[in-house]
Design a protein around this motif. Sequence first.
Motif, PDB file in Angstrom:
ATOM      1  N   ILE A   1       0.841  -1.132  -0.443  1.00 19.73           N
ATOM      2  CA  ILE A   1       0.197  -0.268  -0.094  1.00 19.73           C
ATOM      3  C   ILE A   1       1.529   1.031  -0.026  1.00 19.73           C
ATOM      4  CG2 ILE A   1      -1.575   1.333   1.445  1.00 19.73           C
ATOM      5  CD1 ILE A   1      -2.498  -1.299   2.471  1.00 19.73           C
ATOM      6  N   ASP A   2       0.538   2.154  -1.413  1.00 22.16           N
ATOM      7  CA  ASP A   2       1.967   3.408  -1.488  1.00 22.16           C
ATOM      8  C   ASP A   2       0.435   4.314  -0.719  1.00 22.16           C
ATOM      9  OD1 ASP A   2       2.993   5.837  -2.533  1.00 22.16           O
ATOM     10  OD2 ASP A   2       4.194   4.377  -3.323  1.00 22.16           O
ATOM     11  N   ASP A   3       1.237   4.990   0.048  1.00 23.35           N
ATOM     12  CA  ASP A   3      -0.357   6.136   0.709  1.00 23.35           C
ATOM     13  C   ASP A   3      -0.342   6.959  -0.407  1.00 23.35           C
ATOM     14  OD1 ASP A   3      -0.679   4.384   2.478  1.00 23.35           O
ATOM     15  OD2 ASP A   3       1.215   5.854   4.127  1.00 23.35           O
ATOM     16  N   ASP A   4       0.721   7.547  -0.955  1.00 20.19           N
ATOM     17  CA  ASP A   4       1.323   8.748  -2.296  1.00 20.19           C
ATOM     18  C   ASP A   4      -0.004   8.547  -2.979  1.00 20.19           C
ATOM     19  OD1 ASP A   4       2.691  10.064  -0.295  1.00 20.19           O
ATOM     20  OD2 ASP A   4       4.671   9.429  -1.403  1.00 20.19           O
ATOM     21  N   ASP A   5      -0.389   7.376  -3.766  1.00 16.97           N
ATOM     22  CA  ASP A   5      -0.926   5.953  -4.199  1.00 16.97           C
ATOM     23  C   ASP A   5      -2.461   5.959  -4.290  1.00 16.97           C
ATOM     24  OD1 ASP A   5       0.832   6.452  -6.225  1.00 16.97           O
ATOM     25  OD2 ASP A   5       1.753   5.139  -6.257  1.00 16.97           O
ATOM     26  N   MET A   6      -2.609   6.273  -3.209  1.00 23.86           N
ATOM     27  CA  MET A   6      -4.466   5.518  -2.452  1.00 23.86           C
ATOM     28  C   MET A   6      -5.463   7.044  -2.473  1.00 23.86           C
ATOM     29  SD  MET A   6      -3.621   2.843  -1.078  1.00 23.86           S
ATOM     30  CE  MET A   6      -5.700   3.395   0.252  1.00 23.86           C
ATOM     31  N   GLY A   7      -6.082   6.106  -3.476  1.00 25.18           N
ATOM     32  CA  GLY A   7      -7.354   7.518  -3.531  1.00 25.18           C
ATOM     33  C   GLY A   7      -8.630   7.377  -3.197  1.00 25.18           C
ATOM     34  N   LYS A   8      -9.915   7.585  -3.712  1.00 26.48           N
ATOM     35  CA  LYS A   8     -10.780   7.238  -3.167  1.00 26.48           C
ATOM     36  C   LYS A   8     -11.480   6.015  -3.308  1.00 26.48           C
ATOM     37  CE  LYS A   8     -13.713   9.663  -6.293  1.00 26.48           C
ATOM     38  NZ  LYS A   8     -14.962  10.784  -6.578  1.00 26.48           N
ATOM     39  N   TYR A   9     -11.029   4.802  -4.748  1.00 29.87           N
ATOM     40  CA  TYR A   9     -11.456   3.988  -4.438  1.00 29.87           C
ATOM     41  C   TYR A   9     -10.821   3.110  -4.014  1.00 29.87           C
ATOM     42  CZ  TYR A   9     -14.871   5.335  -9.089  1.00 29.87           C
ATOM     43  OH  TYR A   9     -15.809   5.943  -9.090  1.00 29.87           O
ATOM     44  N   ASP A  10      -9.411   3.306  -4.201  1.00 32.44           N
ATOM     45  CA  ASP A  10      -8.802   2.235  -2.889  1.00 32.44           C
ATOM     46  C   ASP A  10      -8.638   2.398  -1.701  1.00 32.44           C
ATOM     47  OD1 ASP A  10      -7.188   1.973  -5.129  1.00 32.44           O
ATOM     48  OD2 ASP A  10      -6.081   4.007  -5.090  1.00 32.44           O
ATOM     49  N   PHE A  11      -9.197   3.226  -1.367  1.00 33.48           N
ATOM     50  CA  PHE A  11     -10.366   3.390   0.429  1.00 33.48           C
ATOM     51  C   PHE A  11     -11.078   3.161   0.595  1.00 33.48           C
ATOM     52  CE2 PHE A  11      -6.733   6.915   0.801  1.00 33.48           C
ATOM     53  CZ  PHE A  11      -6.067   6.416   1.808  1.00 33.48           C
ATOM     54  N   ALA A  12     -11.998   3.401  -0.453  1.00 32.14           N
ATOM     55  CA  ALA A  12     -13.517   2.758  -0.283  1.00 32.14           C
ATOM     56  C   ALA A  12     -13.024   0.854  -0.384  1.00 32.14           C
ATOM     57  CB  ALA A  12     -14.100   2.352  -1.699  1.00 32.14           C
ATOM     58  N   PHE A  13     -12.140  -0.366  -1.072  1.00 23.91           N
ATOM     59  CA  PHE A  13     -11.831  -1.261  -1.506  1.00 23.91           C
ATOM     60  C   PHE A  13     -11.436  -1.920   0.003  1.00 23.91           C
ATOM     61  CE2 PHE A  13      -8.797  -4.990  -2.266  1.00 23.91           C
ATOM     62  CZ  PHE A  13      -9.412  -5.597  -2.891  1.00 23.91           C
ATOM     63  N   LEU A  14     -10.495  -1.302   1.240  1.00 26.61           N
ATOM     64  CA  LEU A  14     -10.063  -1.432   1.800  1.00 26.61           C
ATOM     65  C   LEU A  14     -11.452  -1.705   3.157  1.00 26.61           C
ATOM     66  CD1 LEU A  14      -6.839   0.379   2.801  1.00 26.61           C
ATOM     67  CD2 LEU A  14      -7.437  -2.041   2.072  1.00 26.61           C
ATOM     68  N   ASN A  15     -12.867  -0.705   3.068  1.00 27.65           N
ATOM     69  CA  ASN A  15     -13.470  -0.537   3.620  1.00 27.65           C
ATOM     70  C   ASN A  15     -14.534  -1.462   3.150  1.00 27.65           C
ATOM     71  OD1 ASN A  15     -12.374   1.109   5.817  1.00 27.65           O
ATOM     72  ND2 ASN A  15     -12.469   2.523   4.266  1.00 27.65           N
ATOM     73  N   ASP A  16     -14.585  -2.668   2.221  1.00 33.25           N
ATOM     74  CA  ASP A  16     -15.466  -2.413   1.722  1.00 33.25           C
ATOM     75  C   ASP A  16     -15.290  -4.683   1.972  1.00 33.25           C
ATOM     76  OD1 ASP A  16     -17.214  -4.784  -0.284  1.00 33.25           O
ATOM     77  OD2 ASP A  16     -16.717  -3.451  -1.751  1.00 33.25           O
ATOM     78  N   SER A  17     -16.903  -4.998   3.135  1.00 35.00           N
ATOM     79  CA  SER A  17     -16.093  -5.429   3.845  1.00 35.00           C
ATOM     80  C   SER A  17     -16.293  -7.049   3.115  1.00 35.00           C
ATOM     81  CB  SER A  17     -17.548  -6.436   4.933  1.00 35.00           C
ATOM     82  OG  SER A  17     -18.408  -5.882   4.252  1.00 35.00           O
ATOM     83  N   ILE A  18     -17.122  -7.010   1.671  1.00 32.73           N
ATOM     84  CA  ILE A  18     -16.722  -8.645   0.630  1.00 32.73           C
ATOM     85  C   ILE A  18     -15.732  -8.144   0.335  1.00 32.73           C
ATOM     86  CG2 ILE A  18     -18.381  -9.041  -1.245  1.00 32.73           C
ATOM     87  CD1 ILE A  18     -20.442  -8.213  -1.018  1.00 32.73           C
ATOM     88  N   ALA A  19     -15.228  -7.225  -0.299  1.00 33.34           N
ATOM     89  CA  ALA A  19     -13.865  -7.706  -1.287  1.00 33.34           C
ATOM     90  C   ALA A  19     -13.002  -7.624  -0.631  1.00 33.34           C
ATOM     91  CB  ALA A  19     -13.567  -6.005  -1.753  1.00 33.34           C
ATOM     92  N   GLN A  20     -12.270  -7.351   1.098  1.00 35.22           N
ATOM     93  CA  GLN A  20     -11.899  -7.858   2.182  1.00 35.22           C
ATOM     94  C   GLN A  20     -11.721  -9.127   2.703  1.00 35.22           C
ATOM     95  OE1 GLN A  20      -9.039  -5.949   3.625  1.00 35.22           O
ATOM     96  NE2 GLN A  20      -9.608  -4.956   1.053  1.00 35.22           N
TER      97      GLN A  20
END
Length: 367
Positions: A116-135
């Motif tokens: 996880i490169d913090d500089d490259d993270m956008g809203k879709y990437d954080f949504a993925f981290l918060n998506d229980s099904i994806a996780q």
Amino acid sequence: MFKKYPILKWILIVFSSIIVFLLVFGWWFMSLLPIEEMGTDLSITQTFDLPYLSEDIQPSRGKILAIVTSTATMGNTDKSTGYELTELSRAYYVFQANGFEVDIASPLGGEPPVVIDDDDMGKYDFAFLNDSIAQHKVKHTIPVKSINPDVYEAVFFAGGKGAMFDFPKNKAIQNIVRNLYQSNKVVGAVCHGPAALVNVTLDTGRPLLENKKVSSFTNNEELLLIPDAEEIFPFLLQDKLVAQGARFNEGATYLEHISYDKNLVTGQNPWSTWILAETMISALGYTPKHREITAEENAMKVLIAYEEGGTQKAKELIKQISTVENKPLARQLIAVHSVVAIMKGSIGRFFNLISLTSYAKSQSKNI
């Protein structure tokens, strides 16, 4: 002392001048960046916050398999690696938004290592981290040896340097690629993901890559970041693809670039993921669902315009995006590429990109 050693006086003056210049330049450089926007907390983003995912739901169109690396360290070094989160998350949501269920697999199964490169993270990437099904899917990946290729319409290989170690010799991966490709289904791979293709032989006995137009992370990109890459990796990916008969299609360093050859879609680097995934949707016979282009993608367009048409062409595009269309533009990404120019020893390019960053700031309504 200065009377006895006058040269010391001049050394001190020059040294002090350099320090002052660097401090002033550093302050000015930082003033070009959208600090407030960069400080926005995107970590709480949920999928329902993104209209692309929550609105205009598409009908079910089948399944796509995403495969990520299980490798946690680079060869015999202590350098950590894994799959690149942004490459998986963005492709995952493009597939999902266009009506495809996504399964996630890895060579070993279970929970793979992630970068996880913090500089490259956008809203879709954080949504993925918060998506229980994806996780749940990414923490319980399916072992590739358990995959039945027949149930999928496409396969996508996410990048991450770990892919260089566990993709090329994996027989199950080779079988998945061969099966889908020969069934006229779609095979996609981005950045280091094309390492999955290098040892695939078709039923004809010929390499899959023979005479195929292909892109991947380039030698220049690899060696700029890791000068001793030739000692760390089993091979340089570009060289290996060419050795297998591929017609390597190289774009500008760290800029969006893909190759599309029949049902094979490959991308050069992480910034190619959006367009690669949407090209896979097109290759499957569907018109990709409308998606608002991100600020980073608009910055990519500007950088590509600079590569192809110079500073004036890039400025015209900045004005079109920021002033006429009132679209977001991540000028910090242009600034990052000015640093890359310094790393490559290109002083003229550095100043041109700094100039473009400054111009982008002047055109922004949120200076």
